[in-house]
Design an enzyme around this catalytic site. Sequence first.
Site, short mmCIF file in Angstrom:
data_model
loop_
_atom_site.label_atom_id
_atom_site.label_comp_id
_atom_site.label_asym_id
_atom_site.label_seq_id
_atom_site.Cartn_x
_atom_site.Cartn_y
_atom_site.Cartn_z
N GLU B 29 0.84 -1.20 0.00
CA GLU B 29 0.00 0.00 0.00
C GLU B 29 0.88 1.25 0.00
O GLU B 29 1.87 1.31 0.72
CB GLU B 29 -0.89 -0.01 1.26
CG GLU B 29 -1.82 -1.21 1.31
CD GLU B 29 -2.11 -1.66 2.74
OE1 GLU B 29 -1.86 -0.90 3.69
OE2 GLU B 29 -2.59 -2.80 2.90
N GLU B 59 -4.19 -7.02 2.77
CA GLU B 59 -2.93 -7.65 3.17
C GLU B 59 -2.86 -9.11 2.77
O GLU B 59 -1.82 -9.61 2.35
CB GLU B 59 -2.70 -7.50 4.68
CG GLU B 59 -2.29 -6.10 5.11
CD GLU B 59 -3.42 -5.09 5.06
OE1 GLU B 59 -4.59 -5.51 5.01
OE2 GLU B 59 -3.14 -3.88 5.06
N PHE B 82 3.01 -2.25 8.65
CA PHE B 82 3.26 -2.47 10.07
C PHE B 82 3.19 -3.98 10.28
O PHE B 82 2.31 -4.63 9.71
CB PHE B 82 2.18 -1.81 10.94
CG PHE B 82 2.32 -0.32 11.11
CD1 PHE B 82 2.02 0.54 10.07
CD2 PHE B 82 2.77 0.22 12.31
CE1 PHE B 82 2.15 1.91 10.21
CE2 PHE B 82 2.91 1.60 12.47
CZ PHE B 82 2.60 2.45 11.42
N ALA B 83 4.06 -4.49 11.11
CA ALA B 83 4.05 -5.93 11.39
C ALA B 83 2.67 -6.37 11.86
O ALA B 83 2.23 -7.48 11.56
CB ALA B 83 5.10 -6.28 12.44
N ASP B 84 1.99 -5.49 12.57
CA ASP B 84 0.67 -5.80 13.10
C ASP B 84 -0.31 -6.18 11.98
O ASP B 84 -1.19 -7.01 12.16
CB ASP B 84 0.13 -4.59 13.87
CG ASP B 84 1.17 -4.00 14.80
OD1 ASP B 84 1.02 -4.13 16.02
OD2 ASP B 84 2.18 -3.43 14.30
N PHE B 85 -0.18 -5.53 10.83
CA PHE B 85 -1.14 -5.78 9.74
C PHE B 85 -0.86 -7.11 9.04
O PHE B 85 -1.73 -7.65 8.35
CB PHE B 85 -1.11 -4.65 8.71
CG PHE B 85 -1.36 -3.29 9.30
CD1 PHE B 85 -2.08 -3.15 10.48
CD2 PHE B 85 -0.88 -2.14 8.68
CE1 PHE B 85 -2.31 -1.89 11.03
CE2 PHE B 85 -1.10 -0.89 9.22
CZ PHE B 85 -1.82 -0.76 10.40
N HIS B 128 -0.14 -1.00 16.63
CA HIS B 128 0.89 -0.51 15.71
C HIS B 128 2.28 -0.57 16.34
O HIS B 128 3.16 0.19 15.96
CB HIS B 128 0.62 0.94 15.28
CG HIS B 128 -0.57 1.12 14.40
ND1 HIS B 128 -1.86 0.99 14.85
CD2 HIS B 128 -0.68 1.42 13.07
CE1 HIS B 128 -2.71 1.23 13.84
NE2 HIS B 128 -2.02 1.49 12.76
#
Lengths: 338, 323
Positions: B29, B59, B82-85, B128
């Site tokens: 993105e 994702e 972000f690793a979270d996504f 995040h």
Amino acid sequence: MTADPRAPQAARNLDLDRLLAHHKLMWRIRAFEEAALRANTDKLVLGAIHPSIGQEGVAVGVCSNLRTDDILASTHRGHGHTLAKGADPTAMMRELLGREGGTSNGKGGSMHIADFSVGMLGANGVVAANIHITAGAAHAIKLRGEDRVACSIFGDGAINRGPFLEGLNWAKVFELPALFVCEDNGYASTTRTADMTAGKGPAARAEAIGLPAMEVDGNDVVALDEAVRDAVAAIRAGGGPRFINAKTYRLTGHTAADPDGYRARDDVAAAWKRCPITRLAQTLADAGVRGDQLASHERDAIEEMDAVYDDAKAAPWPPLSRAFADVQDVGDPRNGAY
Amino acid sequence: MVTMTYGEAAKNALHEEMQRDPTVWALGEDLRRGGVFGQYKGLPEIYGPDRISDAPISEAAIMGVAVGAALSGTRPVVEMRFADFALCAVDELVNQAAKARYMFGGQAKVPIVVREPMGMWRSSAAQHSQSLESWYTHIPGLVVVCPSSPVDNYGLLKSAIRCDDPVVYMEHKNLWALEGEVDNNDPLPLGRCRFLRKGTDITLVSWSATVHETMAAAKTLNDAGASVEVIDLRTLWPWDKERVFDSVKKTGRLIVAHESVQAGGFGAEIAATVSDVCFRELKAPVKRLGAPRVPIAYAPPLEDTVRVTAAMIAETARKLMKM
Ligand SMILES: Cc1ncc(C[n+]2csc(CCOP(=O)(O)OP(=O)(O)O)c2C)c(N)n1
Ligand SMILES: [Mg+2]
């Protein structure tokens, strides 16, 4: 765009050689599945198998319109697709039995049957996962400027997972050479798909994302063959992704172990009358093909797949070292990364 | 010898690898705007929209498309933002990317790099800020890399792109602006730790941003007379066991420090393995320092209270050394 169901088959311009080949291939798939079921009864298939008996029309109608270098990504119910894409049934049956010389050397089994040498990028144990993989293959094809097409066949249950939205949207946004085929057999395991699906169904959803979509009777291999031929030609010509919903019916349980208690016996019996092989045989007979020629397709197929099963039974287990092979290069467990 | 930031180092590495190999492309993105941290700035103009590709906020599709494209002869660099996504794409990474080679009997490999910016950064709160590197070390098939400096981000990203395995490549968000010297143009080997300090009294192992806390602790300890060895693990899987063993056999003491939650963290794997292999040489119990098992809060003082700091590392080391 729905194929006119009122058009009598005999009135269509039939390519008899092609349809005879379809008939033969459908019988080979049927006979492979019957042999696989026997292997299951014999307790030689250890994991789950999902037979495609009754759905041979979709495998043949779709894959007959793909070149060997076109890509196919399939589902848990992938034997027929794989065979129709050109894989060797001997290697496939060995894979089902977990033996040396299987398509994945005994490491994948039925649910991960794959033959990259004929563009078959794998059955998949995760419903709908093949949709993204197909979009990715199509993306690579486009980046490389090739004229290949990537196709995925998934079940009607898959349209309720995210990849259906994300993957179709992706394919449309990038105008990828991708064909998405929903093999709509009305059930997802033991659940009627309609009971768990809102809206107007697979084709309507695809259309909402902007893909030209059509409904075809997947048990009418003549109609499906035509529909896929046109779709693939349009895609190959750079027309972007397309969608086909192929209506069909699974004539056995969901897996070899499924007693199929959730469907009325009458419904199943009625569905046998709409079996795609019987229907094509009728069309061919009406067109003047002799009964013994059609019967020989069945006989030859059974003979072939019996031999395939015998071969697999005699094949050895893979060497134990294979369990540690093909994990990764960096951090290869055979080099002490454990 | 050139000075550059951690972010520029990664950009230069990607630029050079894209120049070198036309099958390398990046997708994610907002990449056409240079990426959310500017780590792709300038590349869209050079490589065009096909090779630095924008993506919908999908994702799972980004990851799954990368798998399909990697199985079809290209080398995608996946940007997860972000690793979270990346948690939206766990099936595609864990069930597909990590398994395809194995379950298809070696018929194909999945050469993807999955960039997952990690860690605490400017009050980003619970969704995040996570450091989830230990999760991925648990998955056969994946390589896990956590660079701590510009020179490593440059050399390791190059190697990750050339690697035929799926690589989870976790850059720390708090390090983007960190400057450092990059002294060569070569890839750095995956699976090799870096000795940042040699010493004989205690071994400190860490990775990612915590390396800088560890180095600060080592300086304090050194000033107080201790001889400290500092190892930046750099690659978590495969981790450079032999060098860590050699170090601990020499010093007899080990602290593993990381930003991620201590329970079930990769420090536990290192501590267990070292305790087993180096038992006779150990002069003190192996210690782990990680975050308490709570989500990361928004308010800076609350955020700070779960950090592993240089002071904590130094204090723990002093106790182990009875200083
Ligand atoms: C993500 C995921 N959820 C659940 C399952 C278990 N499962 C295997 S097949 C199946 C039904 C799939 O139905 P459909 O997509 O219509 O394909 P069909 O079996 O009818 O060919 C389910 C739920 C799975 N394999 N993957
Ligand atoms: Mg179904």
